[in-house]
Scaffold this active site. Structure first.
Site, mmCIF file in Angstrom:
data_model
loop_
_atom_site.group_PDB
_atom_site.id
_atom_site.type_symbol
_atom_site.label_atom_id
_atom_site.label_comp_id
_atom_site.label_asym_id
_atom_site.label_seq_id
_atom_site.Cartn_x
_atom_site.Cartn_y
_atom_site.Cartn_z
ATOM 1 N N PHE A 194 0.839 -1.198 0.000
ATOM 2 C CA PHE A 194 0.000 0.000 0.000
ATOM 3 C C PHE A 194 0.874 1.248 0.000
ATOM 4 O O PHE A 194 1.722 1.435 0.870
ATOM 5 C CB PHE A 194 -0.925 0.018 1.221
ATOM 6 C CG PHE A 194 -1.855 1.194 1.243
ATOM 7 C CD1 PHE A 194 -2.930 1.266 0.377
ATOM 8 C CD2 PHE A 194 -1.659 2.236 2.142
ATOM 9 C CE1 PHE A 194 -3.792 2.359 0.385
ATOM 10 C CE2 PHE A 194 -2.518 3.325 2.170
ATOM 11 C CZ PHE A 194 -3.589 3.393 1.290
ATOM 12 N N GLY A 195 0.663 2.104 -1.004
ATOM 13 C CA GLY A 195 1.369 3.378 -1.092
ATOM 14 C C GLY A 195 0.421 4.529 -0.846
ATOM 15 O O GLY A 195 -0.700 4.532 -1.355
ATOM 16 N N TYR A 196 0.867 5.507 -0.083
ATOM 17 C CA TYR A 196 0.017 6.655 0.248
ATOM 18 C C TYR A 196 0.726 7.986 0.015
ATOM 19 O O TYR A 196 0.113 9.043 0.086
ATOM 20 C CB TYR A 196 -0.451 6.570 1.707
ATOM 21 C CG TYR A 196 0.693 6.425 2.689
ATOM 22 C CD1 TYR A 196 1.303 7.537 3.252
ATOM 23 C CD2 TYR A 196 1.173 5.168 3.037
ATOM 24 C CE1 TYR A 196 2.361 7.398 4.137
ATOM 25 C CE2 TYR A 196 2.221 5.020 3.918
ATOM 26 C CZ TYR A 196 2.817 6.137 4.467
ATOM 27 O OH TYR A 196 3.866 5.995 5.330
ATOM 28 N N GLY A 197 2.030 7.952 -0.263
ATOM 29 C CA GLY A 197 2.819 9.168 -0.488
ATOM 30 C C GLY A 197 3.726 8.957 -1.686
ATOM 31 O O GLY A 197 3.260 8.661 -2.784
ATOM 32 N N SER A 198 5.027 9.050 -1.458
ATOM 33 C CA SER A 198 5.967 8.947 -2.577
ATOM 34 C C SER A 198 5.970 7.573 -3.230
ATOM 35 O O SER A 198 6.353 7.451 -4.397
ATOM 36 C CB SER A 198 7.383 9.326 -2.132
ATOM 37 O OG SER A 198 7.857 8.437 -1.134
ATOM 38 N N GLU A 235 12.222 2.678 3.564
ATOM 39 C CA GLU A 235 11.303 3.204 4.566
ATOM 40 C C GLU A 235 11.834 3.130 6.002
ATOM 41 O O GLU A 235 11.346 3.840 6.866
ATOM 42 C CB GLU A 235 9.962 2.466 4.486
ATOM 43 C CG GLU A 235 9.286 2.539 3.128
ATOM 44 C CD GLU A 235 8.895 3.951 2.718
ATOM 45 O OE1 GLU A 235 8.530 4.754 3.603
ATOM 46 O OE2 GLU A 235 8.956 4.248 1.519
#
Length: 173
Positions: free
Chosen positions: A7-11, A84
């Site tokens: 799951f990606g929410y930013g970069s 991360e």
């Protein structure tokens, strides 16, 4: 071993950096996108921290779920941890996300560690903008990170009003 989701929410939305076979708009419940992490490496330094996004408790977050071939699991997880977990400010979790199709899948996500020294907590737009403006790290200016995220969210039809207000405050006049 079968395919898995990230799951990606930013970069990660605009620069995932790993091979994937599918990308779908998705919602994670119980966490919201927030500029709540002081960046000491990618978008700031320990002497002049910037701010980057984290998944903080409460609400929900619309982002992108990437499906990755199971044979690449070790490689992709190692890449994500190196990216991360530079300072250990995120907790790696596998959480249910709902794809735009209505299907729910388990996805690897990186949430903010509220006990970490880099956790900035809840900031108002003006305070966040002061921290972002002028900060830069190994990955470039903090303003660019915020603007790129807002631009890419907009391209996907995802609105984040709070982040959009911060982007307007840090935009060059």
């Amino acid at each position: 071993m079968g395919d898995f989701w990230v799951f990606g929410y930013g970069s990660l939305i605009w620069r995932p950096g790993f091979a994937h076979v599918d990308a779908r708009r998705a919602r994670l419940f119980g966490y919201r996108r927030a500029l709540c992490i002081y960046s000491f490496v990618h978008r700031g330094t320990p002497e002049r921290p910037g701010l980057v996004l984290g998944l903080d408790r409460g609400g929900s977050c619309v982002g992108v779920a990437f499906r990755v071939q199971g044979s690449l699991r070790g490689e992709v997880i190692a890449y994500l941890r190196a990216r991360e977990q530079v300072t250990g400010v995120y907790l790696e979790r596998t959480l249910p996300v709902r794809l735009e199709t209505g299907e729910t899948v388990e996805a690897v996500a990186y949430i903010a560690d509220r006990a970490h020294e880099q956790y900035a907590g809840a900031l108002d737009e003006a305070r966040a903008a002061v921290i972002v403006k002028g900060a830069a790290g190994q990955s470039g200016p903090n303003e660019t990170y915020v603007a790129s995220t807002v631009d890419h969210l907009g391209t996907l039809g995802i609105r984040d009003h709070w982040l959009e207000r911060v982007a307007r405050l840090v935009a060059p006049s």
